[in-house]
Design an enzyme around this catalytic site. Sequence first.
Site, PDB file in Angstrom:
ATOM      1  N   LYS A 147       0.834  -1.202   0.000  1.00 25.90           N
ATOM      2  CA  LYS A 147       0.000   0.000   0.000  1.00 25.90           C
ATOM      3  C   LYS A 147       0.872   1.257   0.000  1.00 25.90           C
ATOM      4  O   LYS A 147       1.916   1.296   0.676  1.00 25.90           O
ATOM      5  CB  LYS A 147      -0.900  -0.043   1.241  1.00 25.90           C
ATOM      6  CG  LYS A 147      -1.959   1.029   1.348  1.00 25.90           C
ATOM      7  CD  LYS A 147      -2.812   0.753   2.585  1.00 25.90           C
ATOM      8  CE  LYS A 147      -3.830   1.832   2.862  1.00 25.90           C
ATOM      9  NZ  LYS A 147      -4.607   1.553   4.091  1.00 25.90           N
ATOM     10  N   SER A 189      -9.312   1.923   3.887  1.00 23.15           N
ATOM     11  CA  SER A 189      -8.472   2.653   2.958  1.00 23.15           C
ATOM     12  C   SER A 189      -7.577   1.757   2.101  1.00 23.15           C
ATOM     13  O   SER A 189      -6.976   2.221   1.129  1.00 23.15           O
ATOM     14  CB  SER A 189      -7.600   3.647   3.730  1.00 23.15           C
ATOM     15  OG  SER A 189      -6.737   2.980   4.636  1.00 23.15           O
ATOM     16  N   SER A 195      -9.573  -0.508   7.961  1.00 22.34           N
ATOM     17  CA  SER A 195      -9.011  -0.371   6.616  1.00 22.34           C
ATOM     18  C   SER A 195      -8.457  -1.653   6.017  1.00 22.34           C
ATOM     19  O   SER A 195      -8.123  -1.673   4.828  1.00 22.34           O
ATOM     20  CB  SER A 195      -7.927   0.715   6.606  1.00 22.34           C
ATOM     21  OG  SER A 195      -8.513   1.989   6.752  1.00 22.34           O
TER      22      SER A 195
END
Length: 479
Positions: A82, A157, A181
């Site tokens: 990420k 996220s 997330s």
Amino acid sequence: MTETDIWRLNATDLTALTRNREISAEEAVKASIDRMQQVNPALNAVVEDLSSQALDRARNLDKAVGDGEQPGPLHGVPVTIKINVDQKGHATSNGVVALKDVIAPDDAPVVSNLQKAGAIVIGRTNTPEFSFRADTDNDLHGRTHNPWGRHISPGGSSGGAGAAVMAGIGALAHGNDIGGSLRFPAAANGAVTVKPGLGRVPAWNPSQSAERGILAQSMSVQGLITRSAADLHLSMPSLIAPDPRDPFHVPMPWRGEDQTGPIKVAFTKQTFGYDLHPEVDKALDTARDALIEAGYVVEEVAPPDNFEAGRGGYRALMGEVLTLLKADIEAAGSKTIRDIFEVYFQEFPPIVGTDLIKMLAKRSHYAREWSLFMQNYPLVLSPFLPQPFFKPDRDTEGAEGVHEVLGCAVYSYAMNFIGLPAACVPARLAELPHGPQPINIQIAARRWREDMAVDAAAAIEDRVGQMCLPLWKKMGTSF
């Protein structure tokens, strides 16, 4: 085995072949890269393509093994990272235009641990601005789409991570979780994850110029999103390897002591005034029945007050955000994210000043209540969200949108506030008016017992099956 087949393999099956040299790391990586090039243009899950360096690393690993070096436990497994976590030489942009040139001087512990285990990074995945939405879109890289269809948000996220791994772009996807997330994208895409407990996975970004707030430190954790529960058992022991840069990491083995007798599971459908959708209700019943079939003792009993702990914890986090992050959001955030935060502050009125100190103290009370409850019920089966996953940009639709997206997600952020592990696994493929959609549930576990939550997720998966298989069949008609 053809490359067409290799990208479909879970990490567990893949390493059985790479470690025995039945296929090379280069073959494994090339298959995932080819898949990424095929489907990512429509998904925008991976926003930095690292194909060239991934192939170089794969060849070097193959050579090392050929020269007699022992392959790592994740030898040749393609992974994604990420973009809010440091990877040496790459931008840790966190989805923010103003941070696009913040180049990491070194790897974060999770990147280092995965690579030491033999995993190979093929790309970096998208996140919303400041990694603070349950949806994934930003002005720097644009919107990530859910492989099930554009009518469903990919979650956030770690939305890029969830969409990538379920579309077959890498066998493992790194993500993180401060209020859901890891679990939101797992639920959106039909993936499997476990939010580790506090102190389980070492974390730190070498690029950061200041330490994060105490709640950001204590609520945020690093983890992985996978297509199968078995892949968590395979990969998490490598992810939790110690790193001295995280002084609060607790070096404990992945597997805890075996439990004597059947494991008791507290089963609850409480939604604290929110409507429980019939498809979520059916998913919970399926999960319950799967655990009973697997030998668990499941009893319908309410755990300690999840609503109070969850809402109080998230309001405290908003107090910290208001104090430490709001100026950065105002200075560097888009109008979209600024507007969303204004509604966040309405939905979760920030706790500040003396009241914030009191809520931080009360965190121990909530954690103790859960600890005592879990002496009798080591696992808690509950909804993750009371409704099927929401549409893209639902959180931009004012108070009602934020209320649906985050307001009802108390089972999610309560676990962050009290620091307990929680797995999220699909328990049903719902046929909804817009098409098929996975429905995930949550399994919370005792502190330090992520392995027990993953075992329970595996039992549910054994009954329901892996959601990647019907997804890939569906994708074949639309990608």
